[in-house]
Motif scaffolding. Structure first.
Motif, mmCIF file in Angstrom:
data_model
loop_
_atom_site.group_PDB
_atom_site.id
_atom_site.type_symbol
_atom_site.label_atom_id
_atom_site.label_comp_id
_atom_site.label_asym_id
_atom_site.label_seq_id
_atom_site.Cartn_x
_atom_site.Cartn_y
_atom_site.Cartn_z
ATOM 1 N N ARG A 19 0.837 -1.205 0.000
ATOM 2 C CA ARG A 19 0.000 0.000 0.000
ATOM 3 C C ARG A 19 0.870 1.252 0.000
ATOM 4 O O ARG A 19 0.620 2.195 -0.747
ATOM 5 C CB ARG A 19 -0.936 0.028 1.211
ATOM 6 N N ARG A 20 1.901 1.239 0.859
ATOM 7 C CA ARG A 20 2.768 2.421 0.959
ATOM 8 C C ARG A 20 3.487 2.707 -0.358
ATOM 9 O O ARG A 20 3.650 3.863 -0.750
ATOM 10 C CB ARG A 20 3.797 2.208 2.079
ATOM 11 N N ARG A 21 3.926 1.642 -1.034
ATOM 12 C CA ARG A 21 4.614 1.837 -2.322
ATOM 13 C C ARG A 21 3.666 2.470 -3.338
ATOM 14 O O ARG A 21 4.034 3.418 -4.049
ATOM 15 C CB ARG A 21 5.126 0.500 -2.856
ATOM 16 N N LEU A 22 2.445 1.939 -3.417
ATOM 17 C CA LEU A 22 1.466 2.492 -4.365
ATOM 18 C C LEU A 22 1.116 3.929 -4.006
ATOM 19 O O LEU A 22 0.941 4.780 -4.890
ATOM 20 C CB LEU A 22 0.209 1.617 -4.376
ATOM 21 N N GLU A 23 1.018 4.204 -2.708
ATOM 22 C CA GLU A 23 0.720 5.565 -2.266
ATOM 23 C C GLU A 23 1.818 6.524 -2.709
ATOM 24 O O GLU A 23 1.541 7.639 -3.176
ATOM 25 C CB GLU A 23 0.567 5.603 -0.739
#
Length: 230
Positions: A19-23
């Motif tokens: 999730r953090r990478r996509l964010e």
């Protein structure tokens, strides 16, 4: 690549690192806006209903193996204009194809580089998502399966049309799971008579056993129809 006005994006992934990478990828581009970040398929549907995003980046496996597929199906029902891009860690042909049947527009490996993820987002937003090779092959296989099934069905009905009423009744009883002796009792005839009729069925169907005939009927989804023939 066409740059649209701000594209509203929802992320759904149970792994915080993903999730953090996509964010970070979304926040690095001016005309992309992260509207919500879900940790399950259930949350994804709820957030989608509230936020009405343009794009959903959906993990396949979350609280269950097919949570993303189920969530995609629900979102497509309530928000048909929302484009769903599926994310996966492995290319399971059947799972990916099942996902496409829910209305998703594209799929990516989670390990895809930033540029590929952005390209998928913009392509989806512009209704230009590609038919990737794995899906093209699955579609080809499905059409081939349907054609084979239709040809088999036509052949099957030609055989049915040439059966006598007694043979048809015996076939119905065979499909009901009865044995020769039981069929004879049900038909109130000698077992030898049933044996002759079964021999005729085997010849007409060009099979070596009644089991093969019943399997054919079952695979063609005609089992219930044959049982109902009177």
């Amino acid at each position: 690549m066409i740059q649209l006005e701000t594209i509203q994006i929802l992320i759904a992934d149970d792994m915080e690192a993903h999730r953090r990478r996509l964010e970070r990828i979304i926040n690095s581009v001016g005309n992309l806006s992260l509207v919500a970040s879900a940790k399950s398929g259930y949350e994804a549907v709820a957030y989608a209903a509230i936020k009405k995003p343009n794009i959903v980046l959906m993990d396949i496996e979350m609280e269950s193996q097919l949570a993303g597929v189920k969530a995609a199906s629900e979102i497509n029902k309530i928000l048909p204009d929302t484009k769903i891009v599926m994310l996966t860690v492995h290319q399971d042909n059947n799972i990916v194809f099942a996902a496409f049947q829910t209305g998703i527009v594209d799929y990516l490996m989670k390990s895809a580089p930033k540029e590929e993820i952005l390209e998928a987002i913009y392509s989806a937003a512009n209704n230009q998502s590609p038919i990737r090779p794995i899906i093209a092959e699955k579609i080809r296989q499905e059409f081939a399966r349907i054609k084979k099934s239709e040809d088999h069905l036509t052949h099957f009905f030609k055989i049915i049309a040439n059966l006598t009423p007694s043979e048809l009744e015996v076939l119905k009883l065979l499909c009901s799971g009865l044995k020769r002796k039981e069929i004879a009792e049900a038909r109130a005839v000698e077992v030898e008579t049933i044996k002759k009729q079964i021999s005729s069925l085997l010849k007409k169907f060009d099979k070596n056993s009644t089991k093969e005939i019943v399997i054919d009927v079952t695979e063609l989804k005609l089992f219930d129809m044959i049982k109902d023939i009177s």
